[in-house]
Design an enzyme around this catalytic site. Structure first.
Site, mmCIF file in Angstrom:
data_model
loop_
_atom_site.group_PDB
_atom_site.id
_atom_site.type_symbol
_atom_site.label_atom_id
_atom_site.label_comp_id
_atom_site.label_asym_id
_atom_site.label_seq_id
_atom_site.Cartn_x
_atom_site.Cartn_y
_atom_site.Cartn_z
ATOM 1 C CE LYS A 265 -23.305 17.683 60.115
ATOM 2 N NZ LYS A 265 -23.967 18.429 61.174
ATOM 3 C CE1 TYR B 98 -21.532 16.688 67.015
ATOM 4 C CE2 TYR B 98 -19.630 15.264 66.659
ATOM 5 C CZ TYR B 98 -20.998 15.492 66.581
ATOM 6 O OH TYR B 98 -21.819 14.513 66.062
ATOM 7 C CG HIS C 82 -26.411 20.732 66.093
ATOM 8 N ND1 HIS C 82 -27.005 19.498 65.939
ATOM 9 C CD2 HIS C 82 -27.361 21.549 66.619
ATOM 10 C CE1 HIS C 82 -28.261 19.556 66.349
ATOM 11 N NE2 HIS C 82 -28.498 20.791 66.781
#
Length: 296
Positions: free
Chosen positions: A271, A231, A239
């Site tokens: 991600k 993070y 997020h």
């Protein structure tokens, strides 16, 4: 830093927990350590959405805190002594007295309660009269005895809310004497803590430390196919941007199929996947970012 001011990490069965709310706040605010709440209430042990104390730490987090002198390890099992009879009796009496002193006197009648206004008292009186009349209509006169009427009045009395203190952490017990270790070496010699022991575990600690120094917060990444979620700030506000996987051994390799899997899974969860390599001789961490790209 004084030992008493350091965060206490209670170690049991090779796992470190934190039981103090103040220490949990310090970990998050001062040291970029979030951990994972694992506690549940005794009567809802299968509930796993809203968890509470204790906070469980990843082994990499424990090593980082000890190396930076921010915490100490406590041998939870050895710190508990067998209480003597006098200690146990004295403690039980103290808990009983504390509970009794926290209970306010019971109110005999709802009509004499100073916290209620005149309108509230009148409405409550009407409700009680209707409830009593309904109970009398549903039974024969012989079944409605004086004792039952008294019980009805008592059960309908105003229930004043109050709190009762219950024993919390074991540090409150007079027979608890913490055995503290300030370094990983002393804890390892005592057989309390062994991480990191292998080359792979050392690589995980090195990568975790490097990401932490760059200001990242780390969380458990097993749900996303990696070692950690990375993070850019506090997970309560951000997020995760990356899923990190550590490759530490000198002969460690990664297959093309694994590269594809990491890329597709990371992109599906919005991600990027980080492949992290620790070079022990140079004490340097190298990163490769994988992100799936669309063609055509």
């Amino acid at each position: 830093m004084d030992t008493d001011s350091k965060i206490k990490l209670n170690v049991s069965n090779g796992t470190a927990h934190v039981w103090s709310l103040e220490d949990i706040a310090r970990l998050r605010r001062e040291h970029q350590i979030c951990g994972l709440l694992t506690g549940t209430l005794p009567h809802v042990a299968q509930q796993n959405v809203f968890l509470g104390l204790p906070l469980q730490l990843m082994p990499e987090e424990v090593v980082l805190l000890i190396e930076h002198g921010a915490a100490v390890l406590v041998d939870e099992q050895a710190s508990h002594r067998i209480p003597t009879g006098s200690q146990l009796n004295s403690w039980q009496q103290q808990q009983k007295s504390k509970a009794q002193s926290s209970i306010p006197p019971l109110v005999d009648s709802t009509l004499n309660t100073p916290n209620l206004s005149e309108d509230q008292i009148q409405k409550r009186r009407l409700r009680e009269e209707k409830r009593l009349a309904a109970a009398q209509r549903s039974t024969t006169p012989t079944e409605v005895s004086e004792d039952r009427l008294k019980a009805t009045d008592s059960s309908n009395a105003l229930q004043t809310a109050y709190n009762v203190d219950v024993p919390g952490a074991s540090v409150e017990h007079p027979w608890y004497s913490p055995i503290v270790y300030e370094s990983l070496e002393s804890a390892r010699a005592a057989g309390l803590w062994t991480f990191p022991n292998t080359q792979s575990e050392k690589a995980r600690c090195a990568v975790f430390r490097d990401l932490w120094k760059q200001g990242y917060f780390m969380g458990i990444g097993i749900k996303f196919g990696g070692d950690w979620l990375v993070y850019p700030g506090d997970p309560l506000r951000y997020h995760s941007h990356f899923v990190a996987t550590v490759h530490g051994g000198s002969k460690d390799h990664i297959s093309p199929m694994e590269v594809v899997a990491h890329g597709r899974l990371g992109t599906a969860t919005r991600k990027s996947h980080l492949l992290c390599k620790w070079h022990e001789q140079e004490d340097r961490v190298e990163y490769f970012s994988i992100e799936w790209a669309g063609f055509g």
